[in-house]
Motif scaffolding. Structure first.
Motif, PDB file in Angstrom:
ATOM      1  N   GLN A 100      -0.080   7.948  -4.559  1.00 35.18           N
ATOM      2  CA  GLN A 100       0.043   9.165  -5.634  1.00 35.18           C
ATOM      3  C   GLN A 100       1.263   8.258  -5.821  1.00 35.18           C
ATOM      4  O   GLN A 100       2.374   8.188  -5.240  1.00 35.18           O
ATOM      5  N   ASP A 101       1.494   8.993  -7.019  1.00 38.35           N
ATOM      6  CA  ASP A 101       3.139   8.798  -7.991  1.00 38.35           C
ATOM      7  C   ASP A 101       3.555  10.290  -7.484  1.00 38.35           C
ATOM      8  O   ASP A 101       3.179  11.517  -7.919  1.00 38.35           O
ATOM      9  N   ILE A 102       4.453   9.585  -6.688  1.00 34.89           N
ATOM     10  CA  ILE A 102       5.494  10.488  -6.701  1.00 34.89           C
ATOM     11  C   ILE A 102       6.893  10.853  -6.870  1.00 34.89           C
ATOM     12  O   ILE A 102       8.090  10.992  -6.669  1.00 34.89           O
ATOM     13  N   THR A 103       6.549  10.110  -7.496  1.00 39.99           N
ATOM     14  CA  THR A 103       7.888  10.133  -8.407  1.00 39.99           C
ATOM     15  C   THR A 103       9.120  11.661  -8.876  1.00 39.99           C
ATOM     16  O   THR A 103       9.462  12.038  -8.940  1.00 39.99           O
ATOM     17  N   LYS A 104       7.684  12.379  -9.533  1.00 39.68           N
ATOM     18  CA  LYS A 104       8.208  13.703  -9.714  1.00 39.68           C
ATOM     19  C   LYS A 104       9.049  14.184  -8.187  1.00 39.68           C
ATOM     20  O   LYS A 104      10.250  14.994  -8.185  1.00 39.68           O
ATOM     21  N   ALA A 130       6.957   6.123  -8.403  1.00 36.87           N
ATOM     22  CA  ALA A 130       7.660   5.343  -7.209  1.00 36.87           C
ATOM     23  C   ALA A 130       5.690   5.814  -6.520  1.00 36.87           C
ATOM     24  O   ALA A 130       5.106   7.172  -6.658  1.00 36.87           O
ATOM     25  N   LEU A 131       5.455   5.618  -5.475  1.00 36.17           N
ATOM     26  CA  LEU A 131       4.693   5.285  -4.828  1.00 36.17           C
ATOM     27  C   LEU A 131       4.585   5.893  -2.894  1.00 36.17           C
ATOM     28  O   LEU A 131       5.753   5.773  -2.200  1.00 36.17           O
ATOM     29  N   GLY A 132       3.636   6.496  -2.458  1.00 34.54           N
ATOM     30  CA  GLY A 132       3.588   6.812  -1.211  1.00 34.54           C
ATOM     31  C   GLY A 132       2.142   7.432  -0.781  1.00 34.54           C
ATOM     32  O   GLY A 132       1.281   7.070  -1.326  1.00 34.54           O
ATOM     33  N   ASP A 133       2.073   7.215   0.153  1.00 36.43           N
ATOM     34  CA  ASP A 133       0.730   7.701   1.019  1.00 36.43           C
ATOM     35  C   ASP A 133       0.238   5.815   1.506  1.00 36.43           C
ATOM     36  O   ASP A 133       1.474   4.937   2.648  1.00 36.43           O
ATOM     37  N   ASN A 134      -0.914   5.594   1.874  1.00 36.22           N
ATOM     38  CA  ASN A 134      -1.147   4.348   3.136  1.00 36.22           C
ATOM     39  C   ASN A 134      -1.960   3.812   2.857  1.00 36.22           C
ATOM     40  O   ASN A 134      -2.832   3.673   2.182  1.00 36.22           O
ATOM     41  N   LYS A 171       0.769  -3.904  -7.673  1.00 36.63           N
ATOM     42  CA  LYS A 171       2.494  -4.786  -7.269  1.00 36.63           C
ATOM     43  C   LYS A 171       3.582  -3.771  -7.088  1.00 36.63           C
ATOM     44  O   LYS A 171       3.880  -3.092  -7.606  1.00 36.63           O
ATOM     45  N   LEU A 172       3.617  -4.166  -5.728  1.00 35.24           N
ATOM     46  CA  LEU A 172       4.717  -3.110  -5.166  1.00 35.24           C
ATOM     47  C   LEU A 172       5.875  -4.006  -4.611  1.00 35.24           C
ATOM     48  O   LEU A 172       6.141  -5.076  -3.961  1.00 35.24           O
ATOM     49  N   VAL A 173       6.699  -2.929  -5.186  1.00 34.08           N
ATOM     50  CA  VAL A 173       8.196  -3.349  -4.813  1.00 34.08           C
ATOM     51  C   VAL A 173       9.212  -2.815  -3.725  1.00 34.08           C
ATOM     52  O   VAL A 173       8.808  -1.217  -3.610  1.00 34.08           O
ATOM     53  N   ASP A 174       9.122  -3.459  -2.457  1.00 31.83           N
ATOM     54  CA  ASP A 174      10.150  -2.689  -1.251  1.00 31.83           C
ATOM     55  C   ASP A 174      11.783  -2.880  -2.410  1.00 31.83           C
ATOM     56  O   ASP A 174      12.874  -3.566  -2.223  1.00 31.83           O
ATOM     57  N   PRO A 196       6.014   1.224   2.107  1.00 34.11           N
ATOM     58  CA  PRO A 196       7.898   1.788   2.416  1.00 34.11           C
ATOM     59  C   PRO A 196       8.227   2.965   2.253  1.00 34.11           C
ATOM     60  O   PRO A 196       7.565   3.638   0.767  1.00 34.11           O
ATOM     61  N   GLU A 197       9.498   3.672   2.948  1.00 36.13           N
ATOM     62  CA  GLU A 197      10.049   5.355   1.672  1.00 36.13           C
ATOM     63  C   GLU A 197       9.941   4.953   0.458  1.00 36.13           C
ATOM     64  O   GLU A 197       9.966   5.929  -0.618  1.00 36.13           O
ATOM     65  N   ASN A 198      11.161   3.696   0.344  1.00 33.25           N
ATOM     66  CA  ASN A 198      11.044   3.814  -1.580  1.00 33.25           C
ATOM     67  C   ASN A 198      10.370   2.535  -1.949  1.00 33.25           C
ATOM     68  O   ASN A 198      10.569   1.453  -2.139  1.00 33.25           O
ATOM     69  N   CYS A 199       9.257   1.914  -2.085  1.00 31.52           N
ATOM     70  CA  CYS A 199       8.290   2.288  -2.901  1.00 31.52           C
ATOM     71  C   CYS A 199       7.709   1.949  -4.100  1.00 31.52           C
ATOM     72  O   CYS A 199       8.484   3.279  -5.068  1.00 31.52           O
ATOM     73  N   ILE A 200       7.856   1.086  -4.472  1.00 29.82           N
ATOM     74  CA  ILE A 200       7.494   0.592  -6.258  1.00 29.82           C
ATOM     75  C   ILE A 200       6.423  -0.142  -6.273  1.00 29.82           C
ATOM     76  O   ILE A 200       6.811  -0.542  -6.482  1.00 29.82           O
TER      77      ILE A 200
END
Length: 431
Positions: free
Chosen positions: A250-254, A227-231, A186-189, A213-217
């Motif tokens: 990947q978890d990019i929270t840190k 916070a998630l990142g990648d594709n 479940k993703l939120v921009d 998205p840049e600020n994908c949660i």
């Protein structure tokens, strides 16, 4: 019903004719017949037969190229050799001695049928084994990756999750299998505050890689926000057809926290947590631009220097001095409106930006409040401390041609030094 295509490679016309007749009786379709190894390679490339029946004499090397090897290993088509009894004994000493890889002439139709079916069965079994091994190897690679991986089918439903994906989402693979991707991921921009749909379905339809998205949660199974990142990328088979999608994340929270901290460090004073010189100048620049667009938009800048701060530092030490500056920062904030800006400019110097004021009286009233607030005693580590400030004030009505922040600050600084010369603990308006 599926008819297996057989390519016959035989240079004896009568024998070739008999073989074709036998194959047709057995229900096979003879796609081509040729009498040379070189031609056989071309026909395999053109017709893609299920099996090649080839005279052993035509299966050798042509200009250094092994015909049978190319057919079997390059085109992945099984080969059954036609050989004489005398030649068959030689086969037992090389790689062609594998069971069911050849048939000795003359042969009966049942032997031909058995040899072909066994060869096809062996080939299929080998393919299945190789496919299984490849899947296991792929699974091992995916499971050892340091990021989350989720594989979906063409309809966007989950087929596989690796351990990292389980850890990040909070879902076990056994729970997620067969579910629509959006049920698990479940993703939120955050930028627009909207839920993101099934990205797997989107990339399958678009046929291209899509970055998150840049600020994908991600909303995890237990409701946490990560916070998630990648594709997400489409999966294609060897023919280029899209068969599903793979989400790598990947978890990019840190990382986000580190980035936010770096940004904060770049624009805020590390000790007082007030905006620093860089941020103040940027806000002042924006205010100047705003005043140019609106003729009745007034602003003021106060340049403030604490009186006697050096004596506090020298007498009580830098630790008390730093605590004193932090306390002063909080008092300055309390004297302002929510949209005004107070910044630590350096040492014991502070600057204040008052936006959208009516006239200079608004600025002088703030200066008076600051003097009253600074005069109240501070209790720091058992010491009773207080101070005053010399304040210089300038506003855009006094110089309607202000174009640069540096000019505004120069004038406020001049006014502040005039206040110092007048005996401190006061304010002066630049004119």
């Amino acid at each position: 019903m599926f008819t297996r295509k057989i390519l016959v490679v035989e240079d004896e016309k009568i024998l070739a004719s008999n073989i074709i007749s036998s194959l047709q009786k057995l229900g096979y379709y003879v796609s081509e017949i040729t009498n040379s190894g070189e031609e056989a390679i071309k026909k395999v490339a053109e017709t893609h037969p299920n099996l090649v029946l080839i005279n052993i004499c035509l299966a050798g090397e042509i200009d250094g190229i092994d015909v049978a090897d190319i057919i079997q290993n390059h085109f992945h088509v099984p080969v059954v050799y036609l050989t004489e009894y005398s030649e068959s004994k030689k086969l037992q000493k090389n790689q062609l001695s594998e069971p069911f890889s050849y048939i000795v002439k003359p042969f009966i139709e049942s032997d031909l049928h058995f040899a072909i079916e066994m060869s096809l069965h062996k080939h299929q079994s080998k393919k299945m084994l190789m496919l299984h091994e490849e899947k296991e190897r792929l699974r091992a690679i995916i499971n050892s990756m340091g990021c989350g991986v989720i594989v979906t089918s063409a309809n966007g439903c989950i087929q596989m999750m690796n351990p990292i994906a389980e850890l990040i989402t909070g879902w076990k693979q056994s729970e997620a299998l067969g579910k629509n991707l959006v049920e698990v991921v479940k993703l939120v921009d955050k930028d627009i505050g909207e839920t993101i749909g099934n990205l797997a379905t989107y990339v399958i339809e678009a046929g291209e890689v899509v970055n998150l998205p840049e600020n994908c949660i991600l909303i995890t199974k237990d409701g946490k926000e990560i916070a998630l990142g990648d594709n997400v990328a489409p999966i294609r088979d060897q023919n280029g057809h899209i068969t599903g999608a793979v989400l790598v994340f990947q978890d990019i929270t840190k990382r986000k926290q580190t980035e936010a901290q770096l940004i904060h460090n770049a624009f805020y004073d590390g000790m007082t947590a007030l905006p620093n010189r860089v941020l103040f100048l940027d806000r002042l620049r924006q205010t100047i631009e705003r005043s140019k667009r609106k003729s009745d938009y007034y602003f003021a800048v106060l340049f403030l220097d604490l009186d006697g701060f050096k004596e506090i530092n020298d007498r009580f030490g830098h630790g008390i001095g730093d605590d004193f500056l932090v306390a002063i920062a909080r008092r300055l904030e309390s004297c302002l409106r929510g949209w005004d800006t107070v910044a630590r400019f350096g040492g014991d110097e502070f600057t204040i930006l008052l936006e959208d004021i009516k006239d200079i009286t608004d600025a002088t009233n703030v200066a008076k409040r600051i003097q009253d607030s600074l005069g109240l005693t501070l209790n720091l580590n058992g010491y009773q401390l207080s101070t005053t400030a010399s304040i210089g004030i300038t506003w855009n009505f006094s110089n309607s041609n202000y174009d640069e922040p540096a000019t505004v600050l120069r004038d406020a600084d001049i006014a502040m030094y005039r206040a110092k010369r007048q005996g401190k603990a006061t304010y002066t308006i630049f004119s």
